[in-house]
Write a protein that holds these residues in place. Sequence first.
Motif, PDB file in Angstrom:
ATOM      1  N   ILE A 240       0.770  -1.133   0.036  1.00 12.92           N
ATOM      2  CA  ILE A 240      -0.012   0.103   0.006  1.00 12.92           C
ATOM      3  C   ILE A 240       0.896   1.301  -0.008  1.00 12.92           C
ATOM      4  CG2 ILE A 240      -1.714   1.260   1.315  1.00 12.92           C
ATOM      5  CD1 ILE A 240      -2.512  -1.606   2.617  1.00 12.92           C
ATOM      6  N   PRO A 241       0.486   2.262  -0.766  1.00 11.69           N
ATOM      7  CA  PRO A 241       1.330   3.322  -0.932  1.00 11.69           C
ATOM      8  C   PRO A 241       1.420   4.152   0.711  1.00 11.69           C
ATOM      9  CG  PRO A 241      -0.062   3.443  -2.733  1.00 11.69           C
ATOM     10  CD  PRO A 241      -0.620   2.250  -1.817  1.00 11.69           C
ATOM     11  N   GLY A 242       2.684   4.366   0.984  1.00 13.39           N
ATOM     12  CA  GLY A 242       2.900   5.168   2.353  1.00 13.39           C
ATOM     13  C   GLY A 242       3.162   4.180   3.306  1.00 13.39           C
ATOM     14  N   ILE A 243       3.096   2.817   2.928  1.00 17.32           N
ATOM     15  CA  ILE A 243       3.238   1.878   4.217  1.00 17.32           C
ATOM     16  C   ILE A 243       4.437   1.175   4.110  1.00 17.32           C
ATOM     17  CG2 ILE A 243       2.211  -0.186   5.516  1.00 17.32           C
ATOM     18  CD1 ILE A 243       0.396   2.154   5.861  1.00 17.32           C
ATOM     19  N   GLY A 244       5.335   1.374   5.080  1.00 17.63           N
ATOM     20  CA  GLY A 244       6.626   0.627   5.135  1.00 17.63           C
ATOM     21  C   GLY A 244       6.356  -0.346   6.500  1.00 17.63           C
ATOM     22  N   PRO A 245       7.773  -1.056   6.641  1.00 15.68           N
ATOM     23  CA  PRO A 245       7.672  -2.060   7.738  1.00 15.68           C
ATOM     24  C   PRO A 245       7.189  -1.587   8.943  1.00 15.68           C
ATOM     25  CG  PRO A 245       9.670  -2.244   6.428  1.00 15.68           C
ATOM     26  CD  PRO A 245       9.147  -0.916   5.912  1.00 15.68           C
ATOM     27  N   SER A 246       7.219  -0.527   9.596  1.00 12.53           N
ATOM     28  CA  SER A 246       7.061   0.050  10.845  1.00 12.53           C
ATOM     29  C   SER A 246       5.535   0.365  10.807  1.00 12.53           C
ATOM     30  CB  SER A 246       7.836   1.200  11.419  1.00 12.53           C
ATOM     31  OG  SER A 246       7.605   2.370  10.310  1.00 12.53           O
ATOM     32  N   LYS A 247       5.073   0.954   9.766  1.00 13.90           N
ATOM     33  CA  LYS A 247       3.455   1.136   9.788  1.00 13.90           C
ATOM     34  C   LYS A 247       2.705   0.072   9.707  1.00 13.90           C
ATOM     35  CE  LYS A 247       3.460   5.867   8.409  1.00 13.90           C
ATOM     36  NZ  LYS A 247       3.118   6.968   7.323  1.00 13.90           N
ATOM     37  N   ALA A 248       3.438  -0.956   8.872  1.00 18.83           N
ATOM     38  CA  ALA A 248       2.807  -2.374   8.873  1.00 18.83           C
ATOM     39  C   ALA A 248       2.669  -2.986  10.053  1.00 18.83           C
ATOM     40  CB  ALA A 248       3.294  -3.228   7.638  1.00 18.83           C
ATOM     41  N   SER A 249       3.701  -2.944  10.746  1.00 23.18           N
ATOM     42  CA  SER A 249       3.872  -3.638  12.104  1.00 23.18           C
ATOM     43  C   SER A 249       2.857  -2.915  13.125  1.00 23.18           C
ATOM     44  CB  SER A 249       5.295  -3.455  12.736  1.00 23.18           C
ATOM     45  OG  SER A 249       5.389  -3.866  13.999  1.00 23.18           O
ATOM     46  N   ALA A 250       2.834  -1.592  13.013  1.00 26.70           N
ATOM     47  CA  ALA A 250       1.954  -0.896  13.824  1.00 26.70           C
ATOM     48  C   ALA A 250       0.359  -1.104  13.460  1.00 26.70           C
ATOM     49  CB  ALA A 250       2.003   0.593  13.761  1.00 26.70           C
ATOM     50  N   ILE A 251       0.065  -1.451  12.354  1.00 26.53           N
ATOM     51  CA  ILE A 251      -1.309  -1.738  11.901  1.00 26.53           C
ATOM     52  C   ILE A 251      -1.663  -3.247  12.443  1.00 26.53           C
ATOM     53  CG2 ILE A 251      -2.875  -2.471   9.914  1.00 26.53           C
ATOM     54  CD1 ILE A 251      -1.457  -0.351   8.359  1.00 26.53           C
TER      55      ILE A 251
ATOM     56  N   VAL B 143     -12.561   1.742   7.314  1.00 17.29           N
ATOM     57  CA  VAL B 143     -11.151   1.948   7.060  1.00 17.29           C
ATOM     58  C   VAL B 143     -10.862   3.425   7.624  1.00 17.29           C
ATOM     59  CG1 VAL B 143      -9.927   3.174   5.054  1.00 17.29           C
ATOM     60  CG2 VAL B 143     -11.475   1.367   4.764  1.00 17.29           C
ATOM     61  N   ASP B 144     -11.577   4.449   8.126  1.00 12.86           N
ATOM     62  CA  ASP B 144     -11.281   5.385   8.833  1.00 12.86           C
ATOM     63  C   ASP B 144     -10.551   5.123  10.094  1.00 12.86           C
ATOM     64  OD1 ASP B 144     -12.267   7.065   6.775  1.00 12.86           O
ATOM     65  OD2 ASP B 144     -14.258   7.320   7.438  1.00 12.86           O
ATOM     66  N   GLU B 145     -10.869   4.003  10.756  1.00  8.25           N
ATOM     67  CA  GLU B 145     -10.507   3.823  12.055  1.00  8.25           C
ATOM     68  C   GLU B 145      -8.731   3.483  11.996  1.00  8.25           C
ATOM     69  OE1 GLU B 145     -11.822   0.515  14.228  1.00  8.25           O
ATOM     70  OE2 GLU B 145     -13.787   0.468  13.039  1.00  8.25           O
ATOM     71  N   LEU B 146      -8.264   3.564  10.651  1.00  8.51           N
ATOM     72  CA  LEU B 146      -6.968   3.377  10.689  1.00  8.51           C
ATOM     73  C   LEU B 146      -6.089   4.858  11.110  1.00  8.51           C
ATOM     74  CD1 LEU B 146      -4.922   1.458   9.189  1.00  8.51           C
ATOM     75  CD2 LEU B 146      -5.073   2.458   7.113  1.00  8.51           C
ATOM     76  N   ILE B 147      -7.010   5.749  11.244  1.00 10.49           N
ATOM     77  CA  ILE B 147      -6.004   6.966  11.758  1.00 10.49           C
ATOM     78  C   ILE B 147      -5.816   6.722  13.230  1.00 10.49           C
ATOM     79  CG2 ILE B 147      -6.847   8.559   9.875  1.00 10.49           C
ATOM     80  CD1 ILE B 147      -8.838   9.648  11.859  1.00 10.49           C
ATOM     81  N   ASN B 148      -6.452   5.951  13.916  1.00 10.98           N
ATOM     82  CA  ASN B 148      -6.150   5.553  15.368  1.00 10.98           C
ATOM     83  C   ASN B 148      -4.778   4.783  15.389  1.00 10.98           C
ATOM     84  OD1 ASN B 148      -8.746   6.600  15.933  1.00 10.98           O
ATOM     85  ND2 ASN B 148      -9.507   4.662  15.771  1.00 10.98           N
ATOM     86  N   VAL B 149      -4.284   4.244  14.254  1.00 10.50           N
ATOM     87  CA  VAL B 149      -2.882   3.632  14.329  1.00 10.50           C
ATOM     88  C   VAL B 149      -1.960   4.683  14.543  1.00 10.50           C
ATOM     89  CG1 VAL B 149      -1.401   2.003  13.243  1.00 10.50           C
ATOM     90  CG2 VAL B 149      -3.867   1.674  13.168  1.00 10.50           C
TER      91      VAL B 149
ATOM     92  N   GLY C  62       1.214   6.725  13.922  1.00 11.99           N
ATOM     93  CA  GLY C  62       1.965   7.055  12.629  1.00 11.99           C
ATOM     94  C   GLY C  62       1.186   7.102  11.415  1.00 11.99           C
ATOM     95  N   ILE C  63      -0.131   7.039  11.377  1.00  5.54           N
ATOM     96  CA  ILE C  63      -0.821   7.356  10.461  1.00  5.54           C
ATOM     97  C   ILE C  63      -2.131   8.369  10.790  1.00  5.54           C
ATOM     98  CG2 ILE C  63      -2.786   6.351   8.949  1.00  5.54           C
ATOM     99  CD1 ILE C  63      -1.296   3.631   9.361  1.00  5.54           C
ATOM    100  N   GLY C  64      -1.974   9.400   9.897  1.00  7.91           N
ATOM    101  CA  GLY C  64      -3.002  10.526   9.923  1.00  7.91           C
ATOM    102  C   GLY C  64      -3.837  10.622   8.843  1.00  7.91           C
TER     103      GLY C  64
ATOM    104  N   LEU D 164      -3.987   8.475   5.264  1.00  5.09           N
ATOM    105  CA  LEU D 164      -4.957   7.626   4.827  1.00  5.09           C
ATOM    106  C   LEU D 164      -5.535   8.112   3.622  1.00  5.09           C
ATOM    107  CD1 LEU D 164      -7.537   5.825   5.836  1.00  5.09           C
ATOM    108  CD2 LEU D 164      -8.698   7.705   6.950  1.00  5.09           C
ATOM    109  N   GLU D 165      -5.578   9.263   3.149  1.00  4.78           N
ATOM    110  CA  GLU D 165      -5.924   9.903   1.684  1.00  4.78           C
ATOM    111  C   GLU D 165      -5.265   9.223   0.850  1.00  4.78           C
ATOM    112  OE1 GLU D 165      -6.145  14.088   2.019  1.00  4.78           O
ATOM    113  OE2 GLU D 165      -7.768  14.110   3.641  1.00  4.78           O
ATOM    114  N   LYS D 166      -3.768   8.991   1.048  1.00  6.13           N
ATOM    115  CA  LYS D 166      -3.040   8.587   0.026  1.00  6.13           C
ATOM    116  C   LYS D 166      -3.483   7.098  -0.237  1.00  6.13           C
ATOM    117  CE  LYS D 166       0.981  11.265   0.898  1.00  6.13           C
ATOM    118  NZ  LYS D 166       2.328  11.350   1.575  1.00  6.13           N
TER     119      LYS D 166
END
Length: 154
Positions: A106-117, A130-136, A138-140, A144-146
């Motif tokens: 997914i664009p904008g997701i690296g190893p650390s964000k994937a781990s956080a998700i 999908v909007d709940e992703l902003i609770n993770v 490192g993700i704002g 999310l828009e990207k």
Amino acid sequence: MEVEKQEEEIRTIIVDVKGAVNQPNVYEMYPGDRVINVIEKAEGFHSEANVNLINLAQLLVDEMVIYVPFIGEEGELSLVSTLDTTNSTNGKINLNYATSEELQAIPGIGPSKASAIISYREEFGKFNTVDELINVSGIGQKSLEKMIDFIEVK
């Protein structure tokens, strides 16, 4: 703090085990359990099970179907231990089942964000939107828009 611990103990996943096991059934398991754990709960493999086609180390996910083939079925089956719920027919990544590698596509997701998700999903359960992703962490909203066109929740 005590209430959080009780909620954590209650959270379970449901796995359907079929095929060459001694007790095929639907089993209640816990996040972090692996295929070997549910096979043990199903009282082990049937004597005619083709165990070479099963990944016993694979982590279980909610709503997973594990089919243990009988000897001789290997030519008929291409995917035996998991239900493909990560990618849907529209090509979007399902946040509730995606692996770290799939999330990193997914664009904008690296190893650390994937781990956080994944950590967020394990701690709080499935995403409802999908909007709940902003609770993770490192993700704002901008992140999310990207990625909004590449993800979904089922």
